[in-house]
Write an enzyme that holds these catalytic residues in place. Sequence first.
Site, short mmCIF file in Angstrom:
data_model
loop_
_atom_site.label_atom_id
_atom_site.label_comp_id
_atom_site.label_asym_id
_atom_site.label_seq_id
_atom_site.Cartn_x
_atom_site.Cartn_y
_atom_site.Cartn_z
N TYR A 107 -1.36 10.35 -3.03
CA TYR A 107 -1.49 11.55 -3.88
C TYR A 107 -0.46 12.60 -3.46
O TYR A 107 0.06 13.35 -4.28
CB TYR A 107 -2.90 12.15 -3.79
CG TYR A 107 -4.00 11.35 -4.46
CD1 TYR A 107 -3.80 10.05 -4.91
CD2 TYR A 107 -5.26 11.91 -4.66
CE1 TYR A 107 -4.82 9.34 -5.51
CE2 TYR A 107 -6.29 11.19 -5.27
CZ TYR A 107 -6.06 9.91 -5.68
OH TYR A 107 -7.07 9.20 -6.28
N ASP A 155 -3.70 2.59 -5.48
CA ASP A 155 -2.38 2.55 -4.82
C ASP A 155 -2.16 1.28 -4.00
O ASP A 155 -1.37 1.29 -3.06
CB ASP A 155 -2.21 3.80 -3.94
CG ASP A 155 -3.03 3.73 -2.67
OD1 ASP A 155 -4.08 3.05 -2.67
OD2 ASP A 155 -2.61 4.33 -1.67
N GLU A 156 -2.85 0.23 -4.31
CA GLU A 156 -2.70 -1.01 -3.54
C GLU A 156 -2.51 -2.20 -4.46
O GLU A 156 -3.20 -2.30 -5.49
CB GLU A 156 -3.99 -1.33 -2.77
CG GLU A 156 -4.29 -0.53 -1.59
CD GLU A 156 -5.70 -0.88 -1.14
OE1 GLU A 156 -5.84 -1.71 -0.24
OE2 GLU A 156 -6.65 -0.34 -1.72
N ASP A 213 0.86 -1.19 0.00
CA ASP A 213 0.00 0.00 0.00
C ASP A 213 0.90 1.24 0.00
O ASP A 213 1.76 1.39 0.87
CB ASP A 213 -0.87 -0.05 1.27
CG ASP A 213 -1.89 1.08 1.30
OD1 ASP A 213 -2.12 1.70 0.25
OD2 ASP A 213 -2.44 1.34 2.39
N MET A 214 0.70 2.10 -0.98
CA MET A 214 1.52 3.30 -1.05
C MET A 214 1.19 4.22 0.12
O MET A 214 0.05 4.25 0.60
CB MET A 214 1.26 4.05 -2.36
CG MET A 214 1.39 3.21 -3.61
SD MET A 214 2.91 2.28 -3.70
CE MET A 214 4.10 3.60 -3.89
N ARG A 219 0.21 14.94 9.39
CA ARG A 219 -0.58 14.15 10.34
C ARG A 219 -0.07 14.36 11.77
O ARG A 219 -0.83 14.37 12.72
CB ARG A 219 -0.54 12.66 10.00
CG ARG A 219 -1.26 12.35 8.69
CD ARG A 219 -1.31 10.86 8.39
NE ARG A 219 -1.51 10.64 6.96
CZ ARG A 219 -1.82 9.49 6.41
NH1 ARG A 219 -1.98 8.42 7.15
NH2 ARG A 219 -1.98 9.38 5.10
P1 TTP Z 1 -5.36 5.57 0.92
O1 TTP Z 1 -4.45 4.43 0.59
O2 TTP Z 1 -6.60 5.25 1.68
O3 TTP Z 1 -4.60 6.65 1.79
P2 TTP Z 1 -3.22 7.34 1.53
O4 TTP Z 1 -2.40 6.61 0.54
O5 TTP Z 1 -3.43 8.80 1.25
O6 TTP Z 1 -2.57 7.30 2.95
P3 TTP Z 1 -2.06 6.05 3.76
O7 TTP Z 1 -0.59 6.23 3.87
O8 TTP Z 1 -2.73 6.17 5.08
O9 TTP Z 1 -2.43 4.80 3.03
O10 TTP Z 1 -5.78 6.31 -0.40
C1 TTP Z 1 -4.92 6.38 -1.53
C2 TTP Z 1 -5.21 7.68 -2.27
O11 TTP Z 1 -6.55 7.68 -2.68
C3 TTP Z 1 -5.03 8.89 -1.41
O12 TTP Z 1 -3.70 9.37 -1.44
C4 TTP Z 1 -6.01 9.84 -1.96
C5 TTP Z 1 -7.08 8.99 -2.56
N1 TTP Z 1 -8.29 8.95 -1.71
C6 TTP Z 1 -9.33 9.75 -2.04
O13 TTP Z 1 -9.23 10.51 -3.00
N2 TTP Z 1 -10.47 9.70 -1.30
C7 TTP Z 1 -10.61 8.88 -0.22
O14 TTP Z 1 -11.66 8.86 0.43
C8 TTP Z 1 -9.52 8.04 0.12
C9 TTP Z 1 -9.63 7.12 1.30
C10 TTP Z 1 -8.38 8.12 -0.64
#
Ligand code: TTP
Length: 681
Positions: free
Chosen positions: A23, A127-128, A18-19, A60
């Site tokens: 963004y 991103d997963e 998981d990235m 954060r």
């Molecule tokens: P996530 O993997 O949920 O979160 P993240 O990568 O920003 O942070 P983390 O390190 O905690 O994993 O989401 C991946 C991307 O998807 C995130 O960067 C922005 C986008 N996103 C949205 O646009 N809306 C949302 O509700 C979520 C959860 C994510």
Amino acid sequence: MPVARPETSDARVIAHVDMDCFYVQVEQRKQPELRGLPTAVVQYNEWQGGGLIAVSYEARKCGVKRVLDGVFRSMRGDEAKAACPEIQLVQVPVARGKADLNLYRSAGSEVVSILAQSGKCERASIDEVYLDLTDAAESMLADAPPESLELMDEEVLKSHILGLSRKDGDDFEESVRDWICRKDADRRDKLLSCGIILVAELRKQVLKETEFTCSAGIAHNKMLAKLASGMNKPAQQTVVPYAAVQELLSSLPIKKMKQLGGKLGTSLQTDLGVDTVGDLLQFSETKLQEHYGINTGTWLWNIARGISGEEVQGRLLPKSHGSGKTFPGPRALKSLSNVQHWLNQLSEELSERLSSDLEQNKRIASTLTLHASAFRSRDSDSHKKFPSKSCPLRYGVTKIQEDAFNLFQAALREYMGPFGSKPQGNKQETWRITGLSVSASKIVDIPSGTSSIMRYFQSQSTVPSRSADGCVQDHVVTPSASEGCSEQISTETQAVIPEEDTGVTYTFPNFETPDKDVDLVSEKDVVSCPSSEATDVPTQLESNRTSQTKRTGRKINNPKEKNRGMPSIVDIFKNYNASPPTKQETQEDSTVSPSTSKRANFSNSSHSSEVTQESEERRQQIDWGYKIDEIDQSVLNELPVEIQRELRRFLHPNKRLNTNSKSKGDGSTSSIAHYFPPLNR
Ligand code: TTP
């Protein structure tokens, strides 16, 4: 009633990658001066500084978060500034008045292409990624087991191993090394140790090649790997040895479990008093089945024990495409013309993505689904969901726009009920739309070698065909796939946005704010739903089809039936084996041998003259895999004229005999195989 248990996959090595604050990382790569600074990506809508959709780990630490606790709405840029004055806010790119996620999508693809080299790889969201590293781990165990390594990378030694007990004063990295190098470990743990080394190496490679950090979970199945990947972020990896599974699940809140965040999780809490996954252990499989049905009951029984037979799918491309937008609070849409305007925008984006998928990946989608969220002015039943609707997908911007709007209107009629258009008391009941999305699913590969038909689809998407009176033609490209509903974008996460004018709060699904990729539907976002959830709507095109059916005298009562027996062009390609038949097969075809080949011999001009009734039946049923009579004419009508002619000749050999006997065999008529050249050509 016990159900076949999935094979316990405890000898597999699965990673979930998981990235981190994805963004934000993409924006920081674009603007390196932002690196290391508290940064957030905000929505295009600038109201109160825009809603946060991604927050860097530096931000954060200052208390900036994407979603505000308790209020269930995204933090606004202004609020983030108040919490962290030095925060850098970056606007998400905008196109067509909505977020344009292409930059992030292609960044995600870069990561996937690196990870895909290591083993079976499934792109689960923007991103997963899931990886099945079993083979790689087994090879490592055989050739260079961890205990034989003299040096161990720092990334490996920083791994978090659940359940690893350390005595006071023990060095963290030493304990990890000892665990990884245990000679007396069982095979499962040894394989996991190899997984730890492999994943650390992959994460380093991703960082080197893309400049992105990621976190990972390593376990014996997807469910556990996913749970673990979020436990230590950013840029870390967490391992779930078999022995640690029960401890992990015993305290895991039930709603944190994939697929239990919604109604099922709530029912478990309220009806069975289950708060953690571990609490499920007290229920027998039969009891769970009594409450939730056989399959769900067994699934719950399994997950309580950390058992999941779900395989990593070898899939690097998205399962569906979607485009959505929310209209929170005062921005809710109130008129059909506004809805149509936005559906046009969304359909345009969807169509563009479908075209590039077609061009780059040679894939076509066959189901169009519309989702919306809404509320009604005098709502006694305020939680009534706006129904999702699906129909066969027709390529071409205008067609998608038209179908999406038809779906919307059908859904709206259902949502408003029989009194929708009539005044209630003194007032007319009105509706507001707070979210809209269109998605394309049931995506299949076009068999290679069908290059000309691809050009045809491409031109379809740019030049919608219109009849003389200006109406869009109602031909169906791929009608067959829509049997009930397919995947749909589920919007489990709910956010409540205060309506500015009235102070009323509306609950709406998260279509776009925050903008978790609705196109790259993650397993979070996809539920394979019972057909009631997204119902097929007979669009204009279907009424056409129905009238065609009437003309041919075949009556269709069940709406779902409408789509059956009308194989799409894709199915035709699938069933068509382009290899030329061997001489023997050709003979067999014409002499009714029961063992005849299943190949469709398009170019064999003597075929029709020699077929007996039995071989004709076989040709209809075996060669094609369905009855030729049932092919929808509109499918044929979509094809280029030469192909239509040729196919018709094949489908109606007797006519061909009468009408085309002159051209047969003279080599001047292009054969169908010319358009669909075989693979080896
Ligand atoms: P996530 O993997 O949920 O979160 P993240 O990568 O920003 O942070 P983390 O390190 O905690 O994993 O989401 C991946 C991307 O998807 C995130 O960067 C922005 C986008 N996103 C949205 O646009 N809306 C949302 O509700 C979520 C959860 C994510």
